[in-house]
Motif scaffolding. Structure first.
Motif, mmCIF file in Angstrom:
data_model
loop_
_atom_site.group_PDB
_atom_site.id
_atom_site.type_symbol
_atom_site.label_atom_id
_atom_site.label_comp_id
_atom_site.label_asym_id
_atom_site.label_seq_id
_atom_site.Cartn_x
_atom_site.Cartn_y
_atom_site.Cartn_z
ATOM 1 N N PHE A 101 0.848 -1.184 0.000
ATOM 2 C CA PHE A 101 0.000 0.000 0.000
ATOM 3 C C PHE A 101 0.885 1.236 0.000
ATOM 4 C CE2 PHE A 101 -2.898 -2.996 2.120
ATOM 5 C CZ PHE A 101 -4.067 -2.779 1.406
ATOM 6 N N LEU A 102 0.477 2.242 -0.736
ATOM 7 C CA LEU A 102 1.101 3.559 -0.664
ATOM 8 C C LEU A 102 0.076 4.459 0.004
ATOM 9 C CD1 LEU A 102 3.162 5.763 -1.280
ATOM 10 C CD2 LEU A 102 2.168 5.935 -3.578
ATOM 11 N N VAL A 103 0.403 4.944 1.192
ATOM 12 C CA VAL A 103 -0.553 5.737 1.972
ATOM 13 C C VAL A 103 0.091 7.011 2.497
ATOM 14 C CG1 VAL A 103 -1.791 3.655 2.739
ATOM 15 C CG2 VAL A 103 -0.065 4.675 4.222
ATOM 16 N N GLN A 104 -0.774 7.949 2.825
ATOM 17 C CA GLN A 104 -0.372 9.113 3.600
ATOM 18 C C GLN A 104 -1.222 9.110 4.857
ATOM 19 O OE1 GLN A 104 -1.353 13.053 2.126
ATOM 20 N NE2 GLN A 104 0.356 13.956 3.252
ATOM 21 N N ILE A 105 -0.564 9.131 6.004
ATOM 22 C CA ILE A 105 -1.284 9.189 7.271
ATOM 23 C C ILE A 105 -1.961 10.560 7.356
ATOM 24 C CG2 ILE A 105 -1.098 9.015 9.782
ATOM 25 C CD1 ILE A 105 -0.436 6.407 8.149
ATOM 26 N N LYS A 106 -3.202 10.575 7.765
ATOM 27 C CA LYS A 106 -3.954 11.830 7.818
ATOM 28 C C LYS A 106 -3.330 12.781 8.846
ATOM 29 C CE LYS A 106 -8.125 10.010 5.845
ATOM 30 N NZ LYS A 106 -9.561 9.789 5.960
#
Length: 132
Positions: free
Chosen positions: A56-61
């Motif tokens: 997964f490629l994510v950005q933490i909120k």
């Protein structure tokens, strides 16, 4: 810890490289659990699900989004979480545990499904972000 606002490559594989998905419905269920647990705390830009691992490629909120969620969660618990970092990590942990429990029940298994801890790489350069 997973830092608010940080971009991460999140990945893991099955124990001993064994499958984590056994039939097409498993992929859908995995993504349903992901939406339930991870979507509140992270924006997802890309993912790849393979039979024995995932990426997964994510950005933490940001903290401003996470803080009210943490307060809601703490209000429901006897023992409050210690920090936003704990809250975000717990959301990922709850996701992996929920999927593992369902797979174990469905297939008569009784052991861990994923390697622990799940892997994460903080992405600090645009080149790395594009590559992931």
């Amino acid at each position: 810890p997973l830092e608010p606002g940080g971009y991460y490559h999140i990945y893991n594989r099955g124990i001993n490289r064994q499958p984590i998905f056994f039939e097409p419905d498993n992929y859908r269920y995995f993504l349903d659990k992901y939406r339930q647990h991870v979507t509140p705390v992270a924006e997802t830009f890309a993912y790849c699900l393979l039979s024995n691992h995932f990426h997964f490629l994510v950005q933490i909120k940001p903290t401003a989004v996470l803080e009210p969620l943490l307060q809601q969660k703490d209000a429901k618990k006897e023992k409050p979480l210690r920090s936003i970092h704990d809250f975000v990590s717990d959301q990922f942990s709850n996701f992996f545990n929920a999927y593992t429990k369902a797979v174990n029940k469905l297939y008569g298994r009784d052991s861990a499904l994923f390697r622990r801890p799940f892997r994460r790489i903080l992405i600090t350069e645009e080149r790395h972000l594009v590559e992931v």
